[in-house]
Design a protein around this motif. Structure first.
Motif, mmCIF file in Angstrom:
data_model
loop_
_atom_site.group_PDB
_atom_site.id
_atom_site.type_symbol
_atom_site.label_atom_id
_atom_site.label_comp_id
_atom_site.label_asym_id
_atom_site.label_seq_id
_atom_site.Cartn_x
_atom_site.Cartn_y
_atom_site.Cartn_z
ATOM 1 N N ARG A 30 104.330 101.188 78.399
ATOM 2 C CA ARG A 30 105.657 100.672 77.945
ATOM 3 C C ARG A 30 106.588 101.822 77.254
ATOM 4 O O ARG A 30 106.128 101.869 76.199
ATOM 5 C CB ARG A 30 105.778 99.160 77.065
ATOM 6 N N ASP A 33 112.595 99.922 78.219
ATOM 7 C CA ASP A 33 112.747 98.794 79.114
ATOM 8 C C ASP A 33 111.759 99.030 80.243
ATOM 9 O O ASP A 33 112.083 98.242 81.468
ATOM 10 C CB ASP A 33 114.293 98.467 79.543
ATOM 11 N N TYR A 35 108.073 100.068 82.384
ATOM 12 C CA TYR A 35 106.466 100.535 82.352
ATOM 13 C C TYR A 35 106.331 101.897 83.013
ATOM 14 O O TYR A 35 106.803 101.795 84.262
ATOM 15 C CB TYR A 35 105.652 99.332 82.891
ATOM 16 N N GLU A 36 105.864 102.828 82.456
ATOM 17 C CA GLU A 36 105.712 104.102 83.056
ATOM 18 C C GLU A 36 104.300 104.470 83.514
ATOM 19 O O GLU A 36 103.416 103.985 82.834
ATOM 20 C CB GLU A 36 106.212 105.358 82.298
ATOM 21 N N HIS A 71 110.342 96.639 82.876
ATOM 22 C CA HIS A 71 109.484 95.792 82.371
ATOM 23 C C HIS A 71 109.461 94.347 82.971
ATOM 24 O O HIS A 71 108.373 93.731 83.095
ATOM 25 C CB HIS A 71 109.368 95.823 80.842
ATOM 26 N N LEU A 74 107.242 93.025 86.013
ATOM 27 C CA LEU A 74 105.888 93.261 86.109
ATOM 28 C C LEU A 74 105.308 92.142 86.895
ATOM 29 O O LEU A 74 104.130 92.651 87.450
ATOM 30 C CB LEU A 74 105.325 92.839 84.468
ATOM 31 N N ILE A 90 97.666 97.015 80.671
ATOM 32 C CA ILE A 90 98.989 97.061 80.173
ATOM 33 C C ILE A 90 99.197 97.281 78.776
ATOM 34 O O ILE A 90 98.690 96.743 77.844
ATOM 35 C CB ILE A 90 99.319 95.436 80.341
ATOM 36 N N ASP A 92 101.548 98.007 75.668
ATOM 37 C CA ASP A 92 102.764 97.458 75.052
ATOM 38 C C ASP A 92 103.323 97.961 73.968
ATOM 39 O O ASP A 92 102.390 98.515 73.350
ATOM 40 C CB ASP A 92 102.871 95.799 75.079
ATOM 41 N N GLN A 93 104.619 97.820 73.565
ATOM 42 C CA GLN A 93 105.115 98.272 72.251
ATOM 43 C C GLN A 93 104.601 97.157 71.204
ATOM 44 O O GLN A 93 105.055 96.048 71.512
ATOM 45 C CB GLN A 93 106.623 98.615 72.382
ATOM 46 N N ARG A 106 102.081 101.588 69.775
ATOM 47 C CA ARG A 106 101.487 100.936 71.281
ATOM 48 C C ARG A 106 100.126 100.751 71.485
ATOM 49 O O ARG A 106 99.260 101.160 70.846
ATOM 50 C CB ARG A 106 102.069 101.667 72.277
#
Length: 869
Positions: A30, A33, A35-36, A71, A74, A90, A92-93, A106
């Protein structure tokens, strides 16, 4: 010149540190905004998701592939990755970027794999998504868990039994010890999606400790699985894996159920495949489940598949199901009402699992409440009926009144999917919420009064109060009235034709509104979280309701099936007879063209007079259909369904074996004949007195005389075996008709045809007597074979029929018997002396039927060679 050190940004340092912990997973990272994905993950993701692959830092030393998606998408992209067989981490921040000056913390919050998925888009509503674990110990242990429903099952036994369970439960992912990779593939094939765990995970003590910790108990005795040492280890490996994949909220996994091999009809994996219960090698083929599944709810659909995988052996339990089906047929109003209410019931198992895993949204909780309300009249209907089993189901259904009331009091009926959208919680649930909403949503009246007051005091009749995202609330004054603006107003924005101002009163009102909206959001999230946590105490009750509704749904489905297709109540008794009158194939009859009716047939088998029926007849005449329909009628009867026949009396079957249709396994280096012999050996090694054996064209994978010899020997073995197993044997070897002269329980039948001048009409009726003509050339003609080929085939056939009669074969078999007996009275011949020693060295107790057939063939060749010499 020294190599330059590749520059790595702080973000990529963080990414690399996390990625190294999940080397076998595709990492969704993440960033703001989005998801890379980076590097090889990005290349893979771009192909699977059909998204653009770009490069970060193109042309620089830190250049790397990049692919991402928003995001909020997803739930659209994640299922595609999982269905492609990917393990997805997954990341996330873990903190608000606004509250930190350094790089945002993260971490991986969930690892989604094919066997551990809770996403609706990944799951099929009427199909379980099982994660399995297999442990090779003294015997083989297996465990199955559907984390989306909480169903947890375990068993242990032979490789054949575990292989059958794996085929039936069809897990999305199988966990195995690293060092047992090749053993698993050799035993069960490489068709499963497997993941390998460290060997220490598969330890007795660790498994017990893991399971006891989850179930908050000191011992597993209460689950009835203490005798399943290998099954317990497999179950422990599954629970360990859930922890490894960041699945810690598992209160919906409340028990482990033991699959008792002795409770269910034995069907080997070949039988399950041959009968096409769930799948077919032909992608467009209709399977049995397609025809019989009239369930309405997802729970019912999943349970029906379980019933079909595990047919009952208890006469009492089978009759109980049949009686409920009969009750529904006799009381159509009760059936109609029950099914109408079930239509209103959602997937209770998966909804309550989402509650346990904190993945439920407000709309789903309302749906759960409405589903429980639809159950109340079902409970009343079932409790007051005359059938004892229905009454028992009705009494066991939980009303869950307090749960329904609590949800009704807390949530608005039209609550949104996303809690952040607001208006999920009913105003009556909180006084503070009610007053804040009054502030936030009664603003229009307040602003109208303010506008009226300011217009009167300034004399500006065209005043306007509005707001935007940049300046908030403001008062707009046209340029023609600028001179009337009070000095206390503060200019905020200048437009072409107007000026915008703000007042102290408007500023106070704005902060009050914004504060109220923020506070409302916090209160709604808090109250919803508290509700979901409180609902945990009802997990068991809702799961019990789900199972009972699923049973009702399946039995109602059977009634609907019988009603629509003219099925009858099968009589199940303790005899060894199988007596089917006017039986039909449940799948084929549904595929017939409009106006064409299925040709029904009688089948009678017992252990004393007609143990083996030898069915001859041309190809395409319907021999295989008669075999399959017999198996499917027995199978349907023992799962509790009515059957497609005029009548059926079935002595309880404990094992069902089929060898139907060619099934090459060339990809694993096995020929058609080898596969055929493996499947037949499995049957002969496991046959019992209550078995039903269905054999189709055994021996066709080898030369004619070898094939006839093997088919004859197999039939003889089954006839002479103490079990006297009931057998249907379809064959194109008309020579086998002669067996009835020697073996009193073998009877000849044929699928009749009508021979016309230049053609043949298939009547598809099973009649007494053997067929001595295969009509293969007629079938070739129907297929469009060139006339010169057909003419030449006729000439060759006539020559063969002259030189090789069936009488000759029978004579040869009898000669072989007498020659074997007489030869041993004269052992001067060294070859016969060697043969005697060879036979004496055979261990009959460990010899498999296939080895016996091969040994017999070897002896026959030796004797034939001697005779020629």
């Amino acid at each position: 010149m020294a190599n330059k050190t590749k520059k790595v940004t702080p973000l990529m340092k963080q990414y690399n540190a996390i990625k190294v912990k999940y080397p076998d997973a595709l990492l969704l990272f993440r960033v703001g905004d989005f998801y890379e994905t980076f590097g090889s993950d990005a290349v893979k993701a771009s192909k699977i998701l059909d998204i653009i692959l770009t490069k970060r830092g193109a042309g620089s030393e830190s250049e790397t592939e990049l692919a991402g998606f928003p995001h909020h998408s997803l739930n659209t992209y994640l299922p595609k990755l999982v269905k492609a067989g990917e393990r997805v981490a997954i990341c996330d921040q873990l903190e608000d970027p606004k509250l930190t000056k350094s790089i945002v913390k993260r971490g991986v919050t969930e690892l989604v794999t094919p066997g551990v998925a809770l996403n609706d888009e990944v799951l099929s509503s009427k199909t379980n998504n099982f994660l399995a674990a297999v442990y090779f110990g003294k015997t083989i242990g297996v465990a199955f868990l559907d984390v989306s429903t909480g169903e947890f099952l375990t068993a242990q036994g032979s490789a054949e039994y575990i292989g059958k369970l794996l085929q039936n439960f069809n897990p999305s992912e199988v966990l195995i010890e690293k060092q047992k990779r090749s053993i698993f593939n050799d035993t069960f094939g490489a068709n499963f999606h497997t993941f390998y765990l460290e060997d220490w995970v598969f330890q007795d003590d660790y498994a017990n400790e893991t399971l006891c910790k989850h179930f908050q108990t000191k011992t597993l005795k209460g689950f009835g699985i203490e005798a399943l040492a290998q099954g317990v280890v497999a179950s422990g490996a599954i629970m360990h894996y859930l922890g490894e994949t960041q699945h810690h909220k598992l209160q919906h996994i409340t028990a482990i159920e033991r699959i008792l091999e002795g409770d269910y009809v034995w069907m080997d994996k070949f039988t399950i495949r041959n009968l096409e219960l769930y799948h077919s090698t032909n992608a467009n083929a209709v399977t049995l489940i397609d025809v019989i599944d009239h369930t309405i709810s997802p729970m019912g659909g999943r349970l029906l598949k379980r019933w079909l995988a595990l047919p009952l052996k208890s006469q009492e339990k089978i009759k109980a199901r049949h009686e409920v089906v009969q009750y529904f047929l006799d009381n159509e109003v009760a059936l109609q009402k029950t099914q109408n209410y079930i239509k209103q019931v959602g997937d209770l198992e998966r909804l309550i699992s989402k509650v346990a895993t904190a993945k439920v949204n407000p709309r789903e909780v309302v749906h759960l409440k409405n589903s429980l309300e639809a159950i109340v009249p079902i409970k009343a209907l079932a409790s007051n009926c005359e059938n004892e089993d229905l009454k028992r189901i009705g009494e066991q259904i939980q009303s869950c009144e307090l749960l329904r009331e609590k949800i009704k009091e807390t949530l608005n009926e039209d609550a949104p999917v996303n809690i952040l959208k607001g208006n999920s919680i009913a105003s009556s649930a909180s006084e503070e919420l009610e007053s804040l909403r009054a502030i936030a949503f009664s603003g229009k009246d307040y602003l109208n009064k303010m506008l009226e007051r300011e217009s009167a005091s300034t004399g500006i009749t065209s005043l306007k109060i509005a707001s935007n995202n940049v300046f908030g609330y403001y008062i707009e004054v046209r340029n023609s009235h600028k001179d009337k603006v009070p000095e206390t107003w503060i200019r905020k924005q200048t437009l072409v034709n107007a000026e915008r101002y703000i007042t102290e009163e408007l500023k106070e009102y704005e902060s009050k509104i914004l504060g109220a909206e923020d506070r409302i959001l916090v209160i709604e999230q808090t109250l919803f979280s508290e509700l979901v946590l409180w609902m945990h105490s009802y997990i068991l009750q809702v799961q019990q309701n789900a199972q009972l509704i699923a049973q009702l749904d399946c039995l109602g489905s059977f009634a609907h099936l019988a009603q629509q297709n003219n099925y009858v109540y099968p009589e199940i008794d303790a005899s060894f007879d199988l007596d089917i009158k006017q039986g039909r194939h449940p799948v084929i009859e549904k595929q017939l063209p409009l106006g064409e009716s299925y040709v029904a047939n009688d089948v009678f088998l017992d252990r004393d007079t007609q143990q083996i029926i030898m069915i001859t007849g041309p190809n395409m005449s319907g021999k295989s259909a008669i075999l399959r329909q017999t198996a499917l009628i027995v199978l349907l009867a023992q799962i509790g369904s009515f059957v497609p026949a005029k009548s059926a009396r079935i002595g309880l079957i404990d094992k069902l074996f089929t060898r139907v249709g060619a099934s090459d396994n060339i990809s694993m280096g096995e020929s058609t004949f080898m596969v055929e012999m493996n499947e037949t050996a499995s049957i002969l090694n496991n046959v019992s007195e209550r078995s039903l054996v269905l054999l189709d064209e055994i021996g066709r994978g080898t030369s004619t005389y070898d094939g006839i010899s093997i088919a004859w020997a197999i039939s003889e073995y089954l006839h002479e075996h103490p079990s006297h197993a009931k057998t249907l044997f379809a064959t194109h070897y008309h020579e086998l008709n002669e067996m009835t002269e020697t073996f009193d329980r073998i009877k000849n039948y044929n699928v009749s045809v009508k021979e016309l001048k230049d053609n043949v009409l298939f009547l598809r009726t099973l009649v007494k007597g053997g067929s001595h003509h295969s009509f293969g050339i007629h079938v070739a003609k129907m297929a469009g074979m060139p006339p010169q080929v057909l003419h030449r085939a006729q000439q060759i056939l006539k020559q063969l029929e002259k030189s090789h009669s069936s009488d000759e074969l029978t004579a040869k078999v009898k000669d072989l018997d007498s020659e074997m007996q007489l030869s041993f009275f004269n052992l001067d011949d060294p070859m016969l002396e060697a043969l005697k020693s060879d036979i004496e060295a055979i261990d009959i107790d460990t010899l498999t039927p296939v080895e016996a057939l091969m040994k017999l063939n070897e002896i026959k060749r030796m004797l034939t060679k001697k005779k020629r010499a």
